[in-house]
Motif scaffolding. Structure first.
Motif, PDB file in Angstrom:
ATOM      1  N   ALA A 157      11.005  28.493  44.317  1.00 42.80           N
ATOM      2  CA  ALA A 157      11.028  27.060  44.025  1.00 42.80           C
ATOM      3  C   ALA A 157      11.334  26.819  42.547  1.00 42.80           C
ATOM      4  O   ALA A 157      11.177  27.702  41.704  1.00 42.80           O
ATOM      5  N   GLU A 158      11.750  25.594  42.257  1.00 42.76           N
ATOM      6  CA  GLU A 158      11.853  25.119  40.874  1.00 42.76           C
ATOM      7  C   GLU A 158      10.730  24.111  40.656  1.00 42.76           C
ATOM      8  O   GLU A 158      10.495  23.236  41.494  1.00 42.76           O
ATOM      9  N   VAL A 159      10.027  24.232  39.525  1.00 42.87           N
ATOM     10  CA  VAL A 159       8.853  23.397  39.264  1.00 42.87           C
ATOM     11  C   VAL A 159       8.965  22.790  37.876  1.00 42.87           C
ATOM     12  O   VAL A 159       9.333  23.473  36.916  1.00 42.87           O
ATOM     13  N   VAL A 160       8.608  21.505  37.785  1.00 40.61           N
ATOM     14  CA  VAL A 160       8.605  20.803  36.502  1.00 40.61           C
ATOM     15  C   VAL A 160       7.217  20.228  36.277  1.00 40.61           C
ATOM     16  O   VAL A 160       6.670  19.530  37.148  1.00 40.61           O
ATOM     17  N   GLY A 161       6.632  20.515  35.126  1.00 40.66           N
ATOM     18  CA  GLY A 161       5.353  19.933  34.738  1.00 40.66           C
ATOM     19  C   GLY A 161       5.568  18.859  33.689  1.00 40.66           C
ATOM     20  O   GLY A 161       6.291  19.092  32.705  1.00 40.66           O
ATOM     21  N   VAL A 162       4.969  17.699  33.883  1.00 42.55           N
ATOM     22  CA  VAL A 162       5.125  16.565  32.968  1.00 42.55           C
ATOM     23  C   VAL A 162       3.793  16.277  32.295  1.00 42.55           C
ATOM     24  O   VAL A 162       2.760  16.181  32.969  1.00 42.55           O
ATOM     25  N   GLU A 163       3.796  16.127  30.980  1.00 44.42           N
ATOM     26  CA  GLU A 163       2.559  15.847  30.243  1.00 44.42           C
ATOM     27  C   GLU A 163       2.874  14.976  29.025  1.00 44.42           C
ATOM     28  O   GLU A 163       3.895  15.173  28.368  1.00 44.42           O
ATOM     29  N   ASN A 164       1.990  13.994  28.726  1.00 47.11           N
ATOM     30  CA  ASN A 164       2.238  13.117  27.581  1.00 47.11           C
ATOM     31  C   ASN A 164       1.205  13.264  26.468  1.00 47.11           C
ATOM     32  O   ASN A 164       1.279  12.548  25.462  1.00 47.11           O
ATOM     33  N   SER A 165       0.241  14.176  26.620  1.00 45.02           N
ATOM     34  CA  SER A 165      -0.721  14.424  25.545  1.00 45.02           C
ATOM     35  C   SER A 165      -0.201  15.567  24.680  1.00 45.02           C
ATOM     36  O   SER A 165       0.001  16.682  25.177  1.00 45.02           O
ATOM     37  N   PRO A 166       0.008  15.335  23.374  1.00 44.82           N
ATOM     38  CA  PRO A 166       0.508  16.420  22.517  1.00 44.82           C
ATOM     39  C   PRO A 166      -0.400  17.646  22.530  1.00 44.82           C
ATOM     40  O   PRO A 166       0.088  18.782  22.554  1.00 44.82           O
ATOM     41  N   ARG A 167      -1.711  17.437  22.533  1.00 44.84           N
ATOM     42  CA  ARG A 167      -2.629  18.582  22.491  1.00 44.84           C
ATOM     43  C   ARG A 167      -2.598  19.352  23.809  1.00 44.84           C
ATOM     44  O   ARG A 167      -2.567  20.587  23.828  1.00 44.84           O
ATOM     45  N   ALA A 168      -2.592  18.628  24.918  1.00 48.61           N
ATOM     46  CA  ALA A 168      -2.521  19.316  26.209  1.00 48.61           C
ATOM     47  C   ALA A 168      -1.187  20.029  26.385  1.00 48.61           C
ATOM     48  O   ALA A 168      -1.125  21.126  26.959  1.00 48.61           O
ATOM     49  N   PHE A 169      -0.120  19.412  25.882  1.00 54.44           N
ATOM     50  CA  PHE A 169       1.214  20.004  26.034  1.00 54.44           C
ATOM     51  C   PHE A 169       1.298  21.359  25.338  1.00 54.44           C
ATOM     52  O   PHE A 169       1.962  22.285  25.833  1.00 54.44           O
ATOM     53  N   VAL A 170       0.601  21.494  24.211  1.00 51.25           N
ATOM     54  CA  VAL A 170       0.574  22.783  23.510  1.00 51.25           C
ATOM     55  C   VAL A 170      -0.065  23.853  24.395  1.00 51.25           C
ATOM     56  O   VAL A 170       0.430  24.987  24.481  1.00 51.25           O
ATOM     57  N   TRP A 171      -1.178  23.500  25.048  1.00 52.02           N
ATOM     58  CA  TRP A 171      -1.835  24.459  25.947  1.00 52.02           C
ATOM     59  C   TRP A 171      -0.925  24.802  27.128  1.00 52.02           C
ATOM     60  O   TRP A 171      -0.849  25.969  27.549  1.00 52.02           O
ATOM     61  N   ALA A 172      -0.242  23.797  27.687  1.00 50.85           N
ATOM     62  CA  ALA A 172       0.651  24.058  28.813  1.00 50.85           C
ATOM     63  C   ALA A 172       1.777  25.006  28.409  1.00 50.85           C
ATOM     64  O   ALA A 172       2.137  25.926  29.161  1.00 50.85           O
ATOM     65  N   LYS A 173       2.337  24.800  27.221  1.00 50.67           N
ATOM     66  CA  LYS A 173       3.410  25.690  26.752  1.00 50.67           C
ATOM     67  C   LYS A 173       2.892  27.109  26.569  1.00 50.67           C
ATOM     68  O   LYS A 173       3.586  28.086  26.909  1.00 50.67           O
ATOM     69  N   GLU A 174       1.681  27.243  26.033  1.00 53.45           N
ATOM     70  CA  GLU A 174       1.098  28.570  25.874  1.00 53.45           C
ATOM     71  C   GLU A 174       0.916  29.247  27.231  1.00 53.45           C
ATOM     72  O   GLU A 174       1.178  30.449  27.384  1.00 53.45           O
ATOM     73  N   ASN A 175       0.483  28.467  28.215  1.00 52.50           N
ATOM     74  CA  ASN A 175       0.261  29.054  29.544  1.00 52.50           C
ATOM     75  C   ASN A 175       1.559  29.391  30.258  1.00 52.50           C
ATOM     76  O   ASN A 175       1.617  30.356  31.025  1.00 52.50           O
ATOM     77  N   LEU A 176       2.601  28.614  30.003  1.00 52.57           N
ATOM     78  CA  LEU A 176       3.903  28.958  30.562  1.00 52.57           C
ATOM     79  C   LEU A 176       4.340  30.323  30.036  1.00 52.57           C
ATOM     80  O   LEU A 176       4.809  31.181  30.801  1.00 52.57           O
ATOM     81  N   ALA A 177       4.161  30.534  28.738  1.00 51.75           N
ATOM     82  CA  ALA A 177       4.504  31.831  28.154  1.00 51.75           C
ATOM     83  C   ALA A 177       3.554  32.917  28.630  1.00 51.75           C
ATOM     84  O   ALA A 177       3.971  34.048  28.919  1.00 51.75           O
ATOM     85  N   ARG A 178       2.267  32.579  28.740  1.00 49.38           N
ATOM     86  CA  ARG A 178       1.258  33.569  29.129  1.00 49.38           C
ATOM     87  C   ARG A 178       1.497  34.091  30.537  1.00 49.38           C
ATOM     88  O   ARG A 178       1.348  35.285  30.802  1.00 49.38           O
ATOM     89  N   THR A 179       1.850  33.201  31.468  1.00 53.23           N
ATOM     90  CA  THR A 179       2.041  33.603  32.853  1.00 53.23           C
ATOM     91  C   THR A 179       3.386  34.284  33.077  1.00 53.23           C
ATOM     92  O   THR A 179       3.540  35.064  34.019  1.00 53.23           O
ATOM     93  N   GLY A 180       4.348  33.949  32.223  1.00 50.10           N
ATOM     94  CA  GLY A 180       5.660  34.586  32.348  1.00 50.10           C
ATOM     95  C   GLY A 180       6.498  34.098  33.513  1.00 50.10           C
ATOM     96  O   GLY A 180       7.510  34.724  33.838  1.00 50.10           O
ATOM     97  N   VAL A 181       6.110  32.980  34.145  1.00 51.82           N
ATOM     98  CA  VAL A 181       6.922  32.488  35.261  1.00 51.82           C
ATOM     99  C   VAL A 181       8.271  31.987  34.737  1.00 51.82           C
ATOM    100  O   VAL A 181       8.344  31.390  33.661  1.00 51.82           O
ATOM    101  N   GLN A 182       9.310  32.265  35.497  1.00 53.54           N
ATOM    102  CA  GLN A 182      10.663  31.918  35.078  1.00 53.54           C
ATOM    103  C   GLN A 182      11.210  30.686  35.790  1.00 53.54           C
ATOM    104  O   GLN A 182      12.305  30.207  35.445  1.00 53.54           O
ATOM    105  N   ASN A 183      10.480  30.179  36.780  1.00 51.13           N
ATOM    106  CA  ASN A 183      10.997  29.086  37.604  1.00 51.13           C
ATOM    107  C   ASN A 183      10.272  27.771  37.344  1.00 51.13           C
ATOM    108  O   ASN A 183      10.261  26.880  38.186  1.00 51.13           O
ATOM    109  N   ALA A 184       9.648  27.649  36.167  1.00 45.66           N
ATOM    110  CA  ALA A 184       8.971  26.401  35.796  1.00 45.66           C
ATOM    111  C   ALA A 184       9.433  25.974  34.412  1.00 45.66           C
ATOM    112  O   ALA A 184       9.775  26.815  33.571  1.00 45.66           O
TER     113      ALA A 184
END
Length: 300
Positions: A157-184
Motif C-alpha cells: 500500500a501507499e500511506v500518507v500521514g497528515v499532521e499540523n502540529s510542528p512538535r508532533a510532526f518532528v516525532w512523526a518524521k523521527e518514527n518514519l526514519a526509525r521504522t524504515g518503511v518505504q511506502n509512507a
C-alpha cells in the motif's frame, strides 16, 4: 536521598536488582500508578539497558547493582511516581509491531488504538487490485502510529500521514526514519484542506482525532498533565475535529472507500449520525478489546 537508595546501601546489604524492583513497585503502587510491578521492571531495565525478561532473571539471581545505577533508577522511579508517562521516561511507546519514539509535544499512542489500526489495515488489505497500489491517509497522524502500522503491515500500500502540529510532526518524521518503511510519507498540513491532489482517489481514510469534550477532564494524570491539549479536546461536544475529518474523508475517498474514526465510548451513535448526514453509508461502530465502543466506520 531517595528511600529507594538509602535503604539498600549499607555494606552488609548490597543493593540488588530484586531489592530495587520490589521497592520501586511499592513506591509506584503508593502513587497509584497502574501496573506498578510492570513499570518498575521496565524502569530498572531502562537504566540497566536490559529487557524486562532479563530484569526478571537478574532479580531471581539477586544480581548486584552499582551505586550509580541505583541512583539513576531512583530518579526515573520518582519521575514515574509523579505520573510522568512511562513512555516519556523510556523515550518509546510500543504499538502493534512498532517501537515509536515519543515525548513532550506528541500524543502517546494507546493500546486501544491498536484495534483501530487493525480495522484500517483490514480495509486496506480488502481493496480489490487495480492499476495502482491501495492508498490510505491518516488524518492527524501525531506520532505516526496509525500510518506507520498500516504501511509496515500492508507493504504493497501507499500511506500518507497528515499532521499540523510542528512538535508532533518532528516525532512523526523521527518514527518514519526509525521504522524504515518505504511506502509512507508525511505531509505537514491542516487536515481540513490537506491533499487536494488526492481528491476522489483514496481507498481508506483513518483518524484518531481529538474527541474529549472541553468540559470533560481526563482521569489519568499522564493524559491530563502531559498529552498536548490539541490532541485531546474536540470542542463542546468533542466532535468539532470529527466533523472536519468527515468532510475531508468525503472529499478524499473514492466511491466505495472506507473511513475509520476512533472516538470515545459514548460517541458512536453521534458519529454514525454525523457520517450518515454527510452522505456516507453503512455506518457501523465496533468495540475494542475492553468491550467499549471505540471505532466507527462508514463507506463513501
Amino acid at each position: 536521598m531517595s528511600a529507594l537508595v538509602e535503604q539498600g546501601t549499607a555494606a552488609d546489604r548490597p543493593v540488588t536488582v530484586r531489592t530495587l524492583v520490589e521497592r520501586s513497585a511499592r513506591i509506584l503502587e503508593a502513587a497509584r500508578v497502574p501496573d506498578p510491578r510492570v513499570d518498575a521492571e521496565l524502569l530498572v531495565g531502562h537504566v540497566l539497558d536490559a529487557s524486562r525478561g532479563r530484569v526478571q532473571s537478574l532479580s531471581v539471581t539477586d544480581a548486584p547493582v552499582s551505586a550509580e545505577e541505583a541512583v539513576a533508577i531512583a530518579e526515573v522511579v520518582e519521575r514515574r511516581a509523579a505520573r510522568e508517562p512511562l513512555q516519556h521516561i523510556l523515550g518509546v511507546a510500543w504499538f502493534r509491531t512498532l517501537e515509536l519514539s515519543v515525548g513532550p509535544g506528541v500524543f502517546v499512542p494507546r493500546p486501544e488504538t491498536e484495534s483501530v489500526a487493525q480495522i484500517a489495515i483490514d480495509a486496506v488489505r480488502a481493496v480489490v487490485p487495480a492499476d495502482r497500489p491501495p492508498l490510505a491517509v491518516d488524518l492527524g497522524t501525531g506520532s505516526g502510529a496509525l500510518a506507520l502500522s498500516i504501511a509496515s503491515e500492508v507493504p504493497h500500500a501507499e500511506v500518507v500521514g497528515v499532521e499540523n502540529s510542528p512538535r508532533a510532526f518532528v516525532w512523526a518524521k523521527e518514527n518514519l526514519a526509525r521504522t524504515g518503511v518505504q511506502n509512507a510519507r508525511l505531509v505537514f498540513a491542516d487536515l481540513a484542506d490537506a491533499l487536494p491532489d488526492l481528491d476522489g482517489r483514496v481507498d481508506v481514510v483513518v483518524s484518531n482525532p481529538p474527541y474529549v469534550p472541553i468540559g470533560a477532564i481526563p482521569r489519568d494524570p499522564e493524559v491530563r498533565l502531559f498529552d498536548p491539549e490539541a490532541a485531546l479536546y474536540g470542542g463542546q461536544d468533542g466532535l468539532d475535529v470529527v466533523r472536519r475529518v468527515s468532510a475531508t474523508a468525503r472529499r478524499l475517498l473514492r466511491e466505495g472507500g472506507t473511513v475509520v474514526i476512533e472516538h470515545g465510548e459514548l460517541q458512536g451513535e453521534s458519529i454514525r449520525a454525523l457520517l450518515t448526514a454527510d452522505g456516507f453509508r453503512a455506518a457501523s461502530t465496533q468495540r475494542d478489546l475492553t468491550g467499549r465502543d471505540r471505532t466507527t466506520t462508514a463507506l463513501r
